[in-house]
Design a protein around this motif. Structure first.
Motif, mmCIF file in Angstrom:
data_model
loop_
_atom_site.group_PDB
_atom_site.id
_atom_site.type_symbol
_atom_site.label_atom_id
_atom_site.label_comp_id
_atom_site.label_asym_id
_atom_site.label_seq_id
_atom_site.Cartn_x
_atom_site.Cartn_y
_atom_site.Cartn_z
ATOM 1 N N PRO A 40 -25.177 -4.446 13.468
ATOM 2 C CA PRO A 40 -25.482 -5.551 12.562
ATOM 3 C C PRO A 40 -24.787 -5.312 11.217
ATOM 4 C CG PRO A 40 -27.414 -4.160 12.899
ATOM 5 C CD PRO A 40 -26.332 -3.632 13.781
ATOM 6 N N LEU A 41 -23.935 -6.235 10.829
ATOM 7 C CA LEU A 41 -23.209 -6.122 9.577
ATOM 8 C C LEU A 41 -23.606 -7.262 8.653
ATOM 9 C CD1 LEU A 41 -19.631 -5.288 10.896
ATOM 10 C CD2 LEU A 41 -21.292 -3.710 9.926
ATOM 11 N N PRO A 42 -23.579 -7.021 7.351
ATOM 12 C CA PRO A 42 -23.933 -8.077 6.408
ATOM 13 C C PRO A 42 -22.937 -9.225 6.435
ATOM 14 C CG PRO A 42 -23.269 -6.068 5.266
ATOM 15 C CD PRO A 42 -23.242 -5.784 6.720
ATOM 16 N N ALA A 43 -23.472 -10.396 6.154
ATOM 17 C CA ALA A 43 -22.671 -11.621 6.009
ATOM 18 C C ALA A 43 -21.718 -11.797 7.181
ATOM 19 C CB ALA A 43 -21.958 -11.628 4.676
ATOM 20 N N ASP A 44 -20.472 -12.103 6.875
ATOM 21 C CA ASP A 44 -19.499 -12.348 7.938
ATOM 22 C C ASP A 44 -18.536 -11.174 8.112
ATOM 23 O OD1 ASP A 44 -18.322 -12.747 5.498
ATOM 24 O OD2 ASP A 44 -17.134 -14.466 6.122
ATOM 25 N N LEU A 45 -18.992 -9.974 7.782
ATOM 26 C CA LEU A 45 -18.113 -8.810 7.873
ATOM 27 C C LEU A 45 -17.740 -8.473 9.311
ATOM 28 C CD1 LEU A 45 -19.503 -6.503 5.055
ATOM 29 C CD2 LEU A 45 -17.663 -8.191 4.968
ATOM 30 N N SER A 46 -18.573 -8.876 10.260
ATOM 31 C CA SER A 46 -18.214 -8.633 11.661
ATOM 32 C C SER A 46 -16.949 -9.405 12.030
ATOM 33 C CB SER A 46 -19.360 -8.982 12.598
ATOM 34 O OG SER A 46 -19.724 -10.331 12.453
ATOM 35 N N GLU A 47 -16.720 -10.553 11.369
ATOM 36 C CA GLU A 47 -15.485 -11.309 11.606
ATOM 37 C C GLU A 47 -14.271 -10.529 11.113
ATOM 38 O OE1 GLU A 47 -15.643 -15.361 10.221
ATOM 39 O OE2 GLU A 47 -17.738 -15.522 10.845
ATOM 40 N N TYR A 48 -14.409 -9.848 9.985
ATOM 41 C CA TYR A 48 -13.329 -9.000 9.483
ATOM 42 C C TYR A 48 -12.975 -7.932 10.521
ATOM 43 C CZ TYR A 48 -13.657 -10.547 4.573
ATOM 44 O OH TYR A 48 -13.632 -11.257 3.404
ATOM 45 N N VAL A 49 -14.017 -7.273 11.016
ATOM 46 C CA VAL A 49 -13.804 -6.199 11.994
ATOM 47 C C VAL A 49 -13.117 -6.759 13.228
ATOM 48 C CG1 VAL A 49 -14.949 -4.520 13.499
ATOM 49 C CG2 VAL A 49 -15.728 -4.823 11.127
ATOM 50 N N HIS A 50 -13.590 -7.890 13.712
ATOM 51 C CA HIS A 50 -12.971 -8.517 14.885
ATOM 52 C C HIS A 50 -11.499 -8.841 14.623
ATOM 53 C CE1 HIS A 50 -11.824 -11.717 17.676
ATOM 54 N NE2 HIS A 50 -12.594 -11.044 18.524
ATOM 55 N N ASP A 51 -11.211 -9.431 13.465
ATOM 56 C CA ASP A 51 -9.828 -9.781 13.137
ATOM 57 C C ASP A 51 -8.925 -8.555 13.091
ATOM 58 O OD1 ASP A 51 -10.575 -12.422 12.963
ATOM 59 O OD2 ASP A 51 -10.543 -12.509 10.774
ATOM 60 N N ILE A 52 -9.432 -7.482 12.535
ATOM 61 C CA ILE A 52 -8.635 -6.250 12.433
ATOM 62 C C ILE A 52 -8.364 -5.659 13.819
ATOM 63 C CG2 ILE A 52 -8.642 -3.859 11.637
ATOM 64 C CD1 ILE A 52 -10.274 -4.905 9.166
ATOM 65 N N LEU A 53 -9.389 -5.631 14.657
ATOM 66 C CA LEU A 53 -9.245 -4.966 15.959
ATOM 67 C C LEU A 53 -8.576 -5.825 17.026
ATOM 68 C CD1 LEU A 53 -12.706 -3.167 16.194
ATOM 69 C CD2 LEU A 53 -10.471 -2.120 15.742
ATOM 70 N N HIS A 54 -8.670 -7.136 16.896
ATOM 71 C CA HIS A 54 -8.225 -7.986 18.005
ATOM 72 C C HIS A 54 -7.114 -8.956 17.677
ATOM 73 C CE1 HIS A 54 -11.484 -6.332 20.347
ATOM 74 N NE2 HIS A 54 -12.302 -6.568 19.342
ATOM 75 N N GLU A 55 -6.540 -8.857 16.512
ATOM 76 C CA GLU A 55 -5.428 -9.775 16.197
ATOM 77 C C GLU A 55 -4.230 -9.031 15.705
ATOM 78 O OE1 GLU A 55 -6.542 -13.220 13.972
ATOM 79 O OE2 GLU A 55 -8.310 -13.487 15.180
#
Length: 73
Positions: free
Chosen positions: A58-73
């Motif tokens: 569980p990450l605050p706000a939309d930080l999980s989107e950052y992680v996804h963008d870094i790892l999968h794009e």
């Protein structure tokens, strides 16, 4: 990213990724993830692989989107 060599960029991306995995402050985490994104191609898959530890957490706000963008794009 400016004057960083490829090797320097990879090291910096790795350090930022490791720091992000143990970061408890949401603002600092966001800054670390933004810095990794700003490195662009210098932050290669191997350099940021540490961020896989953050997936599913569980990450605050939309930080999980950052992680996804870094790892999968």
């Amino acid at each position: 990213m400016g004057s960083y060599s490829q090797a320097d960029g990879r090291v910096l991306a790795s350090v930022l990724a490791v720091a992000a995995c143990s970061e408890s402050d949401a603002t600092a985490l966001e800054a670390q993830l933004n810095a990794v994104l700003a490195l662009g191609a210098l932050a290669d898959e191997d350099s940021v692989s540490y961020l896989k530890e953050l997936e599913g957490r569980p990450l605050p706000a939309d930080l999980s989107e950052y992680v996804h963008d870094i790892l999968h794009e």
